[in-house]
Enzyme design. Structure first.
Site, PDB file in Angstrom:
ATOM      1  CE1 TYR A 116      -3.106   8.506   8.104  1.00  0.00           C
ATOM      2  CE2 TYR A 116      -4.301   6.655   7.186  1.00  0.00           C
ATOM      3  CZ  TYR A 116      -3.685   7.270   8.255  1.00  0.00           C
ATOM      4  OH  TYR A 116      -3.663   6.657   9.477  1.00  0.00           O
ATOM      5  CD  GLN A 173      -2.847   1.177   2.369  1.00  0.00           C
ATOM      6  OE1 GLN A 173      -2.356   1.214   3.487  1.00  0.00           O
ATOM      7  NE2 GLN A 173      -4.156   1.216   2.175  1.00  0.00           N
TER       8      GLN A 173
HETATM    9  C1  LIG Z   1      -3.119  -2.661  13.457  1.00  0.00           C
HETATM   10  C2  LIG Z   1      -3.874  -2.101  12.295  1.00  0.00           C
HETATM   11  C3  LIG Z   1      -3.188  -1.352  11.344  1.00  0.00           C
HETATM   12  C4  LIG Z   1      -3.861  -0.844  10.224  1.00  0.00           C
HETATM   13  N1  LIG Z   1      -3.138  -0.210   9.258  1.00  0.00           N
HETATM   14  C5  LIG Z   1      -3.746   0.140   8.092  1.00  0.00           C
HETATM   15  C6  LIG Z   1      -2.989   0.614   7.007  1.00  0.00           C
HETATM   16  O1  LIG Z   1      -1.759   0.663   7.035  1.00  0.00           O
HETATM   17  N2  LIG Z   1      -3.658   1.001   5.901  1.00  0.00           N
HETATM   18  C7  LIG Z   1      -5.020   0.919   5.801  1.00  0.00           C
HETATM   19  O2  LIG Z   1      -5.579   1.290   4.771  1.00  0.00           O
HETATM   20  N3  LIG Z   1      -5.751   0.425   6.805  1.00  0.00           N
HETATM   21  C8  LIG Z   1      -5.152   0.012   7.934  1.00  0.00           C
HETATM   22  N4  LIG Z   1      -5.878  -0.574   8.930  1.00  0.00           N
HETATM   23  C9  LIG Z   1      -7.305  -0.854   8.685  1.00  0.00           C
HETATM   24  C10 LIG Z   1      -7.503  -2.285   8.184  1.00  0.00           C
HETATM   25  O3  LIG Z   1      -6.872  -2.505   6.922  1.00  0.00           O
HETATM   26  C11 LIG Z   1      -8.996  -2.652   8.056  1.00  0.00           C
HETATM   27  O4  LIG Z   1      -9.575  -1.845   7.073  1.00  0.00           O
HETATM   28  C12 LIG Z   1      -9.761  -2.482   9.369  1.00  0.00           C
HETATM   29  O5  LIG Z   1      -9.021  -2.962  10.484  1.00  0.00           O
HETATM   30  C13 LIG Z   1     -11.108  -3.197   9.338  1.00  0.00           C
HETATM   31  O6  LIG Z   1     -10.909  -4.584   9.079  1.00  0.00           O
HETATM   32  P1  LIG Z   1     -10.989  -5.710  10.257  1.00  0.00           P
HETATM   33  O7  LIG Z   1     -12.331  -5.537  10.931  1.00  0.00           O
HETATM   34  O8  LIG Z   1     -10.878  -7.013   9.535  1.00  0.00           O
HETATM   35  O9  LIG Z   1      -9.878  -5.448  11.221  1.00  0.00           O
HETATM   36  C14 LIG Z   1      -5.248  -1.067  10.076  1.00  0.00           C
HETATM   37  C15 LIG Z   1      -5.925  -1.800  11.051  1.00  0.00           C
HETATM   38  C16 LIG Z   1      -5.255  -2.330  12.136  1.00  0.00           C
HETATM   39  C17 LIG Z   1      -6.014  -3.155  13.140  1.00  0.00           C
END
Ligand SMILES: Cc1cc2nc3c(=O)[nH]c(=O)nc-3n(C[C@H](O)[C@H](O)[C@H](O)COP(=O)(O)O)c2cc1C
Length: 373
Positions: free
Chosen positions: A186, A102
């Site tokens: 962002y 990304q």
């Molecule tokens: C520890 C952590 C780091 C994340 N870092 C990013 C990131 O670098 N870029 C991004 O677009 N989303 C980031 N997210 C969001 C996740 O990609 C995802 O969209 C969000 O956690 C919802 O999905 P989930 O319910 O399966 O956790 C992050 C989420 C977590 C928990």
């Protein structure tokens, strides 16, 4: 023989075939040193490579040093970053998984603390000093956070160039997929949203003007990224806020992205104002699936659903009902690196052990056979 669940059907995107529809969503690890990947990244990604994912998209990786969210974020702004990243790519390739990265610029949400240090802007008297932040307009993300400098047109052009350079390095590192970070407050998202973009030049005002920066980034990347490698774009499909970005706006953006060779829209939401993790607090399983469905239908482009998808049955239903083409999972992978195996078992995959590497599958299959006999 039972039919293969949809989740395990391969998906061909340009010259890359994903072995299944399961994607590890990008997750910042805040464990890089000067933008360089560390042993942590190898251990972390090794779990998913062994777990049988189709594709992992590496965390938001700064295309400039100032575009990193925290001092612990990965960077791809120097040729020296390529080697560490290529070791992660090799891990995935060794196990038949694809690797994506990304590419992002954190804009006004850059220069912040790691979440476990309390998030929020870096402290001027702290061990890691803050750096100046940049955005379309000089509006902080949250009251009391850094006030960004409004970008000049020349500075916008420099950032667009930095995305293209980063894409070249991503190709050299061996990545199969680039995902452009257009979500979560962002830089690209702050150009899109009327809540953060109050410019009066050709980068602000009408939707066509607010789209200009993300489209320039995509065009610059598309010019250097090999034709046979797919391009994804992560959007905050809606700001969930009055006067903010709407689903219709994102459908219009998705049409333009498709015309510029973007293959998949990764459909997230929120984050325009507020903490980095705001988009993660919505509690309902599959809460963003309707966004993936709306973009898929409205723009005729493949989508990836993400957000509180933890159960294999839900993931399968989303695909079966054509609401999305890929399923991205973030937090559930933190506790279960072998989620694809769990899903294969739950969905009646004809040979769930085949999802795992032979070093594991051989013994688990034999144990299952001896339990039956
Ligand atoms: C520890 C952590 C780091 C994340 N870092 C990013 C990131 O670098 N870029 C991004 O677009 N989303 C980031 N997210 C969001 C996740 O990609 C995802 O969209 C969000 O956690 C919802 O999905 P989930 O319910 O399966 O956790 C992050 C989420 C977590 C928990």
């Amino acid at each position: 023989m039972a039919a293969l669940p949809r989740l395990f059907e391969p998906m061909a995107l340009r010259g890359v075939t994903l072995k299944n529809r399961i994607v590890v969503a990008p997750m910042c690890q805040y464990s890089a040193v000067d933008g360089h990947a560390t042993e942590w990244h190898l251990a972390h990604h090794g779990r998913f490579a062994l777990g049988g994912v189709g594709l992992t998209i590496l965390e938001a990786t700064g295309v400039t040093a100032a575009g990193r969210i925290t001092p612990g974020c990965l960077g791809i702004y120097d040729d020296g970053h390529v080697e560490g990243l290529s070791r992660i790519v090799d891990l995935y390739h060794a196990h038949g998984s694809a690797a994506g990265i990304q590419l992002g610029h954190a804009g006004r949400k850059a220069s912040t603390r790691r979440p476990w240090d309390g998030a929020g802007p870096l402290d001027p008297d702290g061990r890691e000093p803050p750096w100046p932040t940049l955005a379309p307009s000089a509006l902080p993300a949250v009251e009391g956070w850094h006030t960004p400098k409004a970008l000049t047109k020349a500075e916008i052009a420099e950032i667009v160039d930095a995305f293209a350079l980063a894409a070249k390095r991503a190709d050299r590192a061996g990545f199969d997929v680039i995902e452009i970070h257009g979500a979560h407050g962002y830089l690209a998202h702050t150009f899109m949203s009327p809540l953060s973009n109050t410019r009066t030049d050709e980068y602000g005002g009408s939707l066509a003007n607010r789209m200009r920066f993300p489209l320039e980034v995509v065009e610059a990347i598309a010019a250097v990224w090999p034709q046979d490698k797919p391009l994804f774009y992560r959007a905050s499909v809606t700001d969930n806020a009055e006067g903010g970005l709407t689903v219709e706006d994102t459908v219009a953006l998705a049409r333009e992205l498709k015309a510029r060779r973007v293959d998949v829209i990764d459909c997230s939401s929120g984050g325009i104002a507020g903490s980095v993790s705001l988009q993660m607090v919505l509690p309902k399983p599959g809460f963003q699936v309707p966004l993936a469905e709306a973009v898929r239908e409205g723009a005729g482009i493949a989508t990836m659903a993400v957000g509180m998808i933890t159960e294999p049955e839900l993931a399968e239903e989303i695909l079966q009902s054509d609401k999305a083409d890929l399923i991205a999972i973030a937090r559930e992978f933190l506790s279960d690196g072998a989620w694809p195996y769990r899903a294969a078992e739950a969905l009646g995959h004809p040979d769930p052990f085949a999802v795992l590497p032979q070093q594991y599958a051989f013994y688990l299959r034999r144990r299952a056979q001896s339990a039956k006999s």
